[in-house]
Design an enzyme around this catalytic site. Sequence first.
Site, PDB file in Angstrom:
ATOM      1  N   HIS A 125     -13.029 -47.371  27.664  1.00  0.00           N
ATOM      2  CA  HIS A 125     -13.677 -47.984  28.826  1.00  0.00           C
ATOM      3  C   HIS A 125     -14.024 -47.002  29.926  1.00  0.00           C
ATOM      4  O   HIS A 125     -14.650 -47.377  30.901  1.00  0.00           O
ATOM      5  CB  HIS A 125     -12.811 -49.104  29.405  1.00  0.00           C
ATOM      6  CG  HIS A 125     -11.604 -48.589  30.138  1.00  0.00           C
ATOM      7  ND1 HIS A 125     -10.483 -48.151  29.494  1.00  0.00           N
ATOM      8  CD2 HIS A 125     -11.363 -48.414  31.460  1.00  0.00           C
ATOM      9  CE1 HIS A 125      -9.590 -47.745  30.380  1.00  0.00           C
ATOM     10  NE2 HIS A 125     -10.098 -47.886  31.589  1.00  0.00           N
TER      11      HIS A 125
HETATM   12  C1  UD1 Z   1     -10.920 -50.513  36.172  1.00  0.00           C
HETATM   13  C2  UD1 Z   1     -10.262 -49.320  36.868  1.00  0.00           C
HETATM   14  C3  UD1 Z   1      -9.715 -48.369  35.818  1.00  0.00           C
HETATM   15  C4  UD1 Z   1      -8.811 -49.081  34.846  1.00  0.00           C
HETATM   16  C5  UD1 Z   1      -9.580 -50.242  34.234  1.00  0.00           C
HETATM   17  C6  UD1 Z   1      -8.749 -51.016  33.245  1.00  0.00           C
HETATM   18  C7  UD1 Z   1     -11.213 -48.543  39.001  1.00  0.00           C
HETATM   19  C8  UD1 Z   1     -12.026 -47.501  39.622  1.00  0.00           C
HETATM   20  N1  UD1 Z   1     -11.217 -48.555  37.652  1.00  0.00           N
HETATM   21  O1  UD1 Z   1     -12.037 -50.029  35.452  1.00  0.00           O
HETATM   22  O2  UD1 Z   1      -8.972 -47.361  36.463  1.00  0.00           O
HETATM   23  O3  UD1 Z   1      -8.406 -48.186  33.830  1.00  0.00           O
HETATM   24  O4  UD1 Z   1      -9.977 -51.110  35.310  1.00  0.00           O
HETATM   25  O5  UD1 Z   1      -9.549 -51.965  32.597  1.00  0.00           O
HETATM   26  O6  UD1 Z   1     -10.579 -49.302  39.705  1.00  0.00           O
HETATM   27  N2  UD1 Z   1     -15.828 -56.869  34.000  1.00  0.00           N
HETATM   28  C9  UD1 Z   1     -15.815 -58.115  33.456  1.00  0.00           C
HETATM   29  N3  UD1 Z   1     -14.688 -58.877  33.580  1.00  0.00           N
HETATM   30  C10 UD1 Z   1     -13.593 -58.442  34.253  1.00  0.00           C
HETATM   31  C11 UD1 Z   1     -13.613 -57.155  34.824  1.00  0.00           C
HETATM   32  C12 UD1 Z   1     -14.739 -56.382  34.684  1.00  0.00           C
HETATM   33  O7  UD1 Z   1     -16.777 -58.536  32.852  1.00  0.00           O
HETATM   34  O8  UD1 Z   1     -12.597 -59.199  34.325  1.00  0.00           O
HETATM   35  C13 UD1 Z   1     -17.024 -56.018  33.845  1.00  0.00           C
HETATM   36  C14 UD1 Z   1     -17.928 -56.057  35.042  1.00  0.00           C
HETATM   37  O9  UD1 Z   1     -19.247 -56.033  34.619  1.00  0.00           O
HETATM   38  C15 UD1 Z   1     -17.630 -54.771  35.769  1.00  0.00           C
HETATM   39  C16 UD1 Z   1     -17.234 -53.854  34.635  1.00  0.00           C
HETATM   40  O10 UD1 Z   1     -16.624 -54.682  33.657  1.00  0.00           O
HETATM   41  O11 UD1 Z   1     -18.688 -54.290  36.523  1.00  0.00           O
HETATM   42  C17 UD1 Z   1     -16.281 -52.772  35.066  1.00  0.00           C
HETATM   43  O12 UD1 Z   1     -15.168 -53.355  35.746  1.00  0.00           O
HETATM   44  P1  UD1 Z   1     -14.471 -52.571  36.959  1.00  0.00           P
HETATM   45  O13 UD1 Z   1     -13.311 -53.350  37.474  1.00  0.00           O
HETATM   46  O14 UD1 Z   1     -15.482 -52.084  37.929  1.00  0.00           O
HETATM   47  O15 UD1 Z   1     -13.926 -51.252  36.290  1.00  0.00           O
HETATM   48  P2  UD1 Z   1     -13.162 -51.033  34.931  1.00  0.00           P
HETATM   49  O16 UD1 Z   1     -14.059 -50.261  34.054  1.00  0.00           O
HETATM   50  O17 UD1 Z   1     -12.550 -52.281  34.387  1.00  0.00           O
END
Ligand code: UD1
Length: 364
Positions: free
Chosen positions: A208
């Site tokens: 991820h």
């Molecule tokens: C975040 C953390 C990362 C951690 C990871 C675990 C930061 C900078 N990053 O990254 O350190 O290792 O979580 O998973 O805080 N999305 C969904 N559903 C959700 C959550 C996210 O669909 O419940 C999608 C959204 O489109 C979002 C993307 O995933 O934009 C990324 O999610 P985000 O929370 O920004 O970062 P992670 O890549 O999950």
Amino acid sequence: MTPPARVHLIAAARPNFMKVAPLWHALSAAPDFAPVLIHTGQHYDANMSDAIFADLSLPQPDHHLGVGSGSHAEQTGRVMIAYESVEMAARPDWLVVVGDVNSTLACALVGAKLRIPVVHLEAGLRSGDRDMPEEINRLATDAIADVLWTPSPDGDENLLREGCAPERIGNVGNIMLDSFELVRGKIEAAAEPAALGLTAPYGVVTLHRPSNVDDPDALLALVAALLAVQARLPLVFPVHPRTAQRLAAAGLDERLAAGGVRLIGPLPYIRFMSLVAGASAVITDSGGIQEETTYLGIPCLTLRDNTERPITITQGTNRLVNAATLAVALDDALATPRSARPRPKNWDGQTAARCVAELRRRAR
Ligand code: UD1
């Protein structure tokens, strides 16, 4: 009688929940503490959040800030604004932030400015790579937190090298493994490999990190490497939502599936750990999984140039690889007999108890 000390615990994203749960349970059981659970809503999908809360017997959060996804500034800013009003009204005795996600830094900033004692659980980890947003979160959180709880001696060393006063540091150990021990029986009973119909040896993949999945060329190279591995070891890949979007946009999910890689959605904690515990090897870019595989003695191939968890290499089962070296490293890992090694100090399922003792000592 003195009222119990109110401790705000911040849970935001999937890897936070395994760090918060043991501490919430330990504080709930202590008459002199009253934990208050705050979910910022950074992760919100059922299997990224609610199902993990249920697995770890966490109650509904006392406050849900519902910030959702966004750019780094948007997400960090929204958490700060929402948490500030909660904290101003409550004025807790302690604020505990965990890990290195955007919500960790956001809440630490709010607490530090309101002069609430801030504790960082999982302090001192450093990858040395500021291209990782988490590295910025770690550096900034550790700079402003009052108390720095480290999982391993390298964390203490990093903090001391940065000029941190020794009395701010406490080596409490690795709290994630408390979660594993909390539900070990359920993990052992879950039989996830059988539920997925896996009979032969298999490997587990998770990806991820933006550096791996947001760059189309990097993602393409990784998909090719995974397909090469699949020919030797069948792979199961629970796909993170961010990665699912990127794979689908490039049509690479179909290519992986056509090559035999088993793509499934994100799994809740117990089912995921059951899958990992039965694996011959794990291929990942996660931080926590490097630690969990070291704890379980399972070979881990980490698709990154560096790690903030070097102890998983020096004392554990982890190796850093890239798309070009993955297949050879996997062959080597599979050919190396598994040997019993001592686990790193304080990786023993007793970290939450040490945290509670530390809070008591520091409150005096
Ligand atoms: C975040 C953390 C990362 C951690 C990871 C675990 C930061 C900078 N990053 O990254 O350190 O290792 O979580 O998973 O805080 N999305 C969904 N559903 C959700 C959550 C996210 O669909 O419940 C999608 C959204 O489109 C979002 C993307 O995933 O934009 C990324 O999610 P985000 O929370 O920004 O970062 P992670 O890549 O999950």
